[in-house]
Write a protein that holds these residues in place. Sequence first.
Motif, mmCIF file in Angstrom:
data_model
loop_
_atom_site.group_PDB
_atom_site.id
_atom_site.type_symbol
_atom_site.label_atom_id
_atom_site.label_comp_id
_atom_site.label_asym_id
_atom_site.label_seq_id
_atom_site.Cartn_x
_atom_site.Cartn_y
_atom_site.Cartn_z
ATOM 1 N N THR A 1 10.496 1.980 7.133
ATOM 2 C CA THR A 1 9.433 2.595 6.357
ATOM 3 C C THR A 1 8.085 2.236 6.965
ATOM 4 O OG1 THR A 1 9.390 0.700 4.837
ATOM 5 C CG2 THR A 1 10.736 2.607 4.203
ATOM 6 N N ALA A 2 7.159 3.194 6.974
ATOM 7 C CA ALA A 2 5.816 2.993 7.518
ATOM 8 C C ALA A 2 4.806 3.069 6.384
ATOM 9 C CB ALA A 2 5.510 4.049 8.573
ATOM 10 N N SER A 3 3.848 2.140 6.376
ATOM 11 C CA SER A 3 2.939 2.024 5.247
ATOM 12 C C SER A 3 1.491 1.897 5.704
ATOM 13 C CB SER A 3 3.318 0.814 4.388
ATOM 14 O OG SER A 3 2.344 0.540 3.397
ATOM 15 N N CYS B 1 0.112 4.907 14.615
ATOM 16 C CA CYS B 1 -0.829 4.168 13.781
ATOM 17 C C CYS B 1 -2.240 4.703 13.989
ATOM 18 C CB CYS B 1 -0.751 2.679 14.128
ATOM 19 S SG CYS B 1 -1.809 1.596 13.143
ATOM 20 N N ASP B 2 -3.082 4.526 12.973
ATOM 21 C CA ASP B 2 -4.461 4.990 13.030
ATOM 22 C C ASP B 2 -5.304 4.243 14.047
ATOM 23 O OD1 ASP B 2 -4.063 6.930 11.165
ATOM 24 O OD2 ASP B 2 -5.224 6.005 9.560
ATOM 25 N N ASP B 3 -4.810 3.138 14.601
ATOM 26 C CA ASP B 3 -5.582 2.420 15.609
ATOM 27 C C ASP B 3 -5.541 3.101 16.963
ATOM 28 O OD1 ASP B 3 -2.992 1.882 16.355
ATOM 29 O OD2 ASP B 3 -3.263 -0.284 16.546
ATOM 30 N N GLY B 4 -4.798 4.231 17.066
ATOM 31 C CA GLY B 4 -4.795 5.010 18.306
ATOM 32 C C GLY B 4 -3.663 4.687 19.251
ATOM 33 N N TYR B 5 -2.563 4.111 18.747
ATOM 34 C CA TYR B 5 -1.443 3.769 19.616
ATOM 35 C C TYR B 5 -0.127 4.249 19.025
ATOM 36 C CZ TYR B 5 -4.543 0.614 22.197
ATOM 37 O OH TYR B 5 -5.563 0.093 22.945
ATOM 38 N N MET B 6 0.702 4.814 19.906
ATOM 39 C CA MET B 6 2.116 4.989 19.615
ATOM 40 C C MET B 6 2.830 3.798 20.218
ATOM 41 S SD MET B 6 5.354 5.810 20.814
ATOM 42 C CE MET B 6 5.115 6.568 22.422
ATOM 43 N N HIS C 1 -5.799 0.718 10.220
ATOM 44 C CA HIS C 1 -4.504 0.584 10.877
ATOM 45 C C HIS C 1 -3.381 1.159 10.010
ATOM 46 C CE1 HIS C 1 -6.911 -2.218 13.250
ATOM 47 N NE2 HIS C 1 -5.940 -2.311 14.126
ATOM 48 N N PHE C 2 -3.640 2.274 9.362
ATOM 49 C CA PHE C 2 -2.578 2.927 8.592
ATOM 50 C C PHE C 2 -1.441 3.309 9.531
ATOM 51 C CE2 PHE C 2 -5.411 4.852 4.982
ATOM 52 C CZ PHE C 2 -5.723 3.568 4.569
ATOM 53 N N VAL C 3 -0.218 2.943 9.177
ATOM 54 C CA VAL C 3 0.960 3.351 9.949
ATOM 55 C C VAL C 3 1.481 4.634 9.311
ATOM 56 C CG1 VAL C 3 3.175 2.644 10.908
ATOM 57 C CG2 VAL C 3 1.446 0.912 10.355
ATOM 58 N N HIS D 1 0.874 -1.178 0.000
ATOM 59 C CA HIS D 1 0.000 0.000 0.000
ATOM 60 C C HIS D 1 0.913 1.230 0.000
ATOM 61 C CE1 HIS D 1 -3.527 2.366 0.452
ATOM 62 N NE2 HIS D 1 -4.209 1.612 1.298
ATOM 63 N N THR D 2 0.316 2.410 0.045
ATOM 64 C CA THR D 2 1.063 3.660 0.123
ATOM 65 C C THR D 2 2.084 3.616 1.257
ATOM 66 O OG1 THR D 2 -0.741 4.971 -0.799
ATOM 67 C CG2 THR D 2 0.843 6.120 0.603
ATOM 68 N N VAL D 3 3.296 4.089 0.980
ATOM 69 C CA VAL D 3 4.344 4.173 1.996
ATOM 70 C C VAL D 3 4.440 5.642 2.415
ATOM 71 C CG1 VAL D 3 6.696 3.548 2.597
ATOM 72 C CG2 VAL D 3 5.512 2.308 0.777
ATOM 73 N N TYR D 4 4.255 5.913 3.704
ATOM 74 C CA TYR D 4 4.004 7.282 4.161
ATOM 75 C C TYR D 4 5.188 7.937 4.856
ATOM 76 C CZ TYR D 4 0.784 11.041 5.446
ATOM 77 O OH TYR D 4 0.140 12.255 5.552
ATOM 78 N N SER D 5 6.083 7.136 5.412
ATOM 79 C CA SER D 5 7.174 7.731 6.197
ATOM 80 C C SER D 5 8.396 6.830 6.113
ATOM 81 C CB SER D 5 6.741 7.898 7.661
ATOM 82 O OG SER D 5 7.792 8.388 8.460
#
Length: 444
Positions: A294-296, A351-356, A333-335, A278-282
Amino acid sequence: MTNSLMTRDTQEPKSFQAIDPENIDPAVKCDELKALNHYAEAQKETWSVAWAPDCSYFAWSCGNHIVQLLPWDRDNNCILRGQEDETHTIQQEDDDIFNNTPLRSHLNCADSKNKKNNSCQRRRFILNCKDCVWSLAFGTGTSSVDISIRRFFLFEKDLILATGLALGQIKLWSAYKGELLIKLIDHQNVVRDLSFAPNGSLILVSASNDYTIKFWDLNRDGNMFKTLKFTPCSAFVFSCKWSPNSKQIAAVGGNRSVFIWNAHDLNSPPRKLSGHLHTVYSCNFSPDGALLATASFDTTAIIWDPFTGDALLHLGHMCPPPHLIYAGGENGHFVRGVTFLTDCLHVATVCDDGYMRYWNLYDIQNPVMIAAKNNLLCCASSPNGAVVSVGTREGEVSFYKVPHEVPTLLHLCRMAIRQNVPSTEVDRLYLPIKIKEYLKYHTI
């Protein structure tokens, strides 16, 4: 379509594997910044946070075109308080500054006296960038240009804060004086990330939604001297980073893109790393330059060997992971962010699940520490290795202490060696195979 259809199993997906979040150690919050309520009429997203190389300053994009530049208390790991009455609001008209031309001559603020008492560097500033701020980066260095060449501006006499804006501009500010110094124009869309070369060469690299990565030479008044394109995929570029030795540049973006360029030969084709779905964001290099994280949006972060392109670890943020056929879609769960800690053995992700999460690379079944926080957007580790800053959609920033483990002497030796020896050269060393595998991080 339910979440259960998006996974390999029929069970409801979770954020952690065979453990409840209550049973994972909580990360300790050491400070926080609340949203600026007097700017409530506009969006507040904290799209970027950044640290000065010496941890003297922290920058925070807090919405409504505003960036706060705050002095950091390095002894107590918190924002330096008690200076609210000294906050300076900087609002300069764009008409006062020309493209790639300085606003005014610069006086050296960082003289020996001020370095001692911090009277100049430690002021608080509110910077009005007059456009949505998507990216931030600090830079400093020593000019390598011949003194006989006429320059309008001497950037090496200052600590620079670069701000990447929604309309494609990059504005450079003096961190010591809060002045708008220069405006760089060439991007045609949102500037998603900025990174200064760590070697002090005053080279800035920028990533944009216009599918390009651009290089700017502050030694020559911000001259844009090179443009790289995401080819053949023509994807948005979401993040770009220099390696710690300034010999490599990593960039990630849409269409599962992860590329690494040789900084000394930008005309050569980049190395493409394949593994995300999927898209790689960071992206972020380890402090010794031996690893790339890398975070995706595919719910994972991958730890790579940037010299060979091998994927060493996958950090899963959804259990069970999405089925391959659904990994490229919405999953909750987008990272969105990843950063290495200074020990090279721990990674922080949001992550979009609400956790660091804090991960130990030697035990990736579950994170070693977590912090519950909704609508996370970005994270950045402080250069002194003490805290990680996390930004949210509500325009807030939280600071969490990092896990403390005493690294082994063996690992410290590995970090020292890998700062100068790429993994492709390790096999040429006259060492036992097990030590070579250890040096290449194949034992994590």
